[in-house]
Design a protein around this motif. Structure first.
Motif, mmCIF file in Angstrom:
data_model
loop_
_atom_site.group_PDB
_atom_site.id
_atom_site.type_symbol
_atom_site.label_atom_id
_atom_site.label_comp_id
_atom_site.label_asym_id
_atom_site.label_seq_id
_atom_site.Cartn_x
_atom_site.Cartn_y
_atom_site.Cartn_z
ATOM 1 N N UNK A 1 0.856 -1.185 0.000
ATOM 2 C CA UNK A 1 0.000 0.000 0.000
ATOM 3 C C UNK A 1 0.893 1.236 0.000
ATOM 4 N N UNK A 2 0.347 2.353 -0.457
ATOM 5 C CA UNK A 2 1.071 3.621 -0.432
ATOM 6 C C UNK A 2 0.350 4.582 0.506
ATOM 7 N N UNK A 3 1.109 5.443 1.154
ATOM 8 C CA UNK A 3 0.529 6.422 2.068
ATOM 9 C C UNK A 3 0.228 7.705 1.302
ATOM 10 N N UNK A 4 -0.999 8.175 1.466
ATOM 11 C CA UNK A 4 -1.438 9.427 0.844
ATOM 12 C C UNK A 4 -1.744 10.422 1.953
ATOM 13 N N UNK A 5 -1.172 11.606 1.861
ATOM 14 C CA UNK A 5 -1.467 12.670 2.819
ATOM 15 C C UNK A 5 -2.675 13.464 2.318
ATOM 16 N N UNK B 1 1.949 17.442 2.477
ATOM 17 C CA UNK B 1 3.012 17.996 3.309
ATOM 18 C C UNK B 1 3.492 19.331 2.750
ATOM 19 N N UNK B 2 3.519 19.451 1.420
ATOM 20 C CA UNK B 2 3.952 20.696 0.777
ATOM 21 C C UNK B 2 3.000 21.855 1.072
ATOM 22 N N UNK B 3 1.764 21.534 1.468
ATOM 23 C CA UNK B 3 0.778 22.566 1.820
ATOM 24 C C UNK B 3 0.614 22.672 3.334
ATOM 25 N N UNK C 1 -1.254 10.222 11.569
ATOM 26 C CA UNK C 1 -2.271 9.238 11.179
ATOM 27 C C UNK C 1 -3.569 9.917 10.762
ATOM 28 N N UNK C 2 -3.894 11.027 11.396
ATOM 29 C CA UNK C 2 -5.128 11.742 11.075
ATOM 30 C C UNK C 2 -5.094 12.364 9.680
ATOM 31 N N UNK C 3 -3.915 12.567 9.140
ATOM 32 C CA UNK C 3 -3.762 13.193 7.829
ATOM 33 C C UNK C 3 -3.268 12.197 6.783
ATOM 34 N N UNK C 4 -3.422 10.910 7.051
ATOM 35 C CA UNK C 4 -2.880 9.906 6.141
ATOM 36 C C UNK C 4 -3.902 8.809 5.860
ATOM 37 N N UNK C 5 -3.811 8.269 4.656
ATOM 38 C CA UNK C 5 -4.643 7.138 4.265
ATOM 39 C C UNK C 5 -3.778 6.158 3.484
ATOM 40 N N UNK C 6 -3.997 4.875 3.693
ATOM 41 C CA UNK C 6 -3.282 3.838 2.945
ATOM 42 C C UNK C 6 -4.109 3.494 1.708
ATOM 43 N N UNK C 7 -3.512 3.672 0.542
ATOM 44 C CA UNK C 7 -4.205 3.437 -0.721
ATOM 45 C C UNK C 7 -3.428 2.444 -1.572
ATOM 46 N N UNK C 8 -4.146 1.732 -2.438
ATOM 47 C CA UNK C 8 -3.447 0.905 -3.408
ATOM 48 C C UNK C 8 -2.708 1.833 -4.366
ATOM 49 N N UNK C 9 -1.655 1.351 -5.026
ATOM 50 C CA UNK C 9 -0.890 2.223 -5.918
ATOM 51 C C UNK C 9 -1.743 2.896 -7.006
ATOM 52 N N UNK C 10 -2.734 2.189 -7.545
ATOM 53 C CA UNK C 10 -3.577 2.781 -8.593
ATOM 54 C C UNK C 10 -4.430 3.922 -8.055
ATOM 55 N N UNK D 1 -3.813 5.687 -5.419
ATOM 56 C CA UNK D 1 -2.930 6.774 -5.025
ATOM 57 C C UNK D 1 -2.575 7.652 -6.221
ATOM 58 N N UNK D 2 -2.266 7.026 -7.345
ATOM 59 C CA UNK D 2 -1.944 7.795 -8.552
ATOM 60 C C UNK D 2 -3.175 8.568 -9.040
ATOM 61 N N UNK D 3 -4.358 7.925 -8.917
ATOM 62 C CA UNK D 3 -5.583 8.574 -9.392
ATOM 63 C C UNK D 3 -5.901 9.841 -8.597
ATOM 64 N N UNK D 4 -5.735 9.810 -7.259
ATOM 65 C CA UNK D 4 -6.063 11.004 -6.476
ATOM 66 C C UNK D 4 -5.058 12.131 -6.708
ATOM 67 N N UNK D 5 -3.891 11.795 -7.257
ATOM 68 C CA UNK D 5 -2.914 12.834 -7.584
ATOM 69 C C UNK D 5 -3.015 13.309 -9.029
ATOM 70 N N UNK D 6 -3.257 12.390 -9.967
ATOM 71 C CA UNK D 6 -3.112 12.722 -11.383
ATOM 72 C C UNK D 6 -4.323 12.410 -12.247
ATOM 73 N N UNK D 7 -5.326 11.724 -11.723
ATOM 74 C CA UNK D 7 -6.459 11.283 -12.536
ATOM 75 C C UNK D 7 -7.421 12.399 -12.884
ATOM 76 N N UNK D 8 -8.144 12.188 -13.963
ATOM 77 C CA UNK D 8 -9.131 13.166 -14.419
ATOM 78 C C UNK D 8 -10.234 13.352 -13.359
#
Length: 71
Positions: free
Chosen positions: A18-22, A26-28, A34-43, A45-52
């Motif tokens: 799993x990948x950790x998503x903030x 952190x840059x913001x 733990x309150x600011x993190x979620x464990x996501x599958x790699x797909x 995780x990529x979707x919440x960053x780069x998906x349409x």
């Protein structure tokens, strides 16, 4: 991600990967907690960053986290 049905691939030792998503990046000035993190599958995780549909998927993730009881 609450609606994710993807099968996780295994790491050495047969552990799922799993990948950790903030939620607030952190840059913001998001915290690395733990309150600011979620464990996501790699797909997901990529979707919440780069998906349409990243805005809608992020809202879905935030709603699922808000609905969970506090730790």
């Amino acid at each position: 991600m609450p609606t994710c049905t993807r099968e996780l691939f295994k790491r050495d030792g047969d552990e799922p990967f799993l990948e950790i998503h903030h939620i607030l990046p952190l840059a913001n000035k998001g915290e690395d907690t733990l309150e600011n993190a979620a464990a996501l599958c790699p797909s997901c995780h990529r979707e919440v960053h780069h998906g349409v549909n990243r805005v809608a998927r992020t809202a879905e993730l935030k709603a699922a986290i808000a609905a969970k009881p506090a730790l």
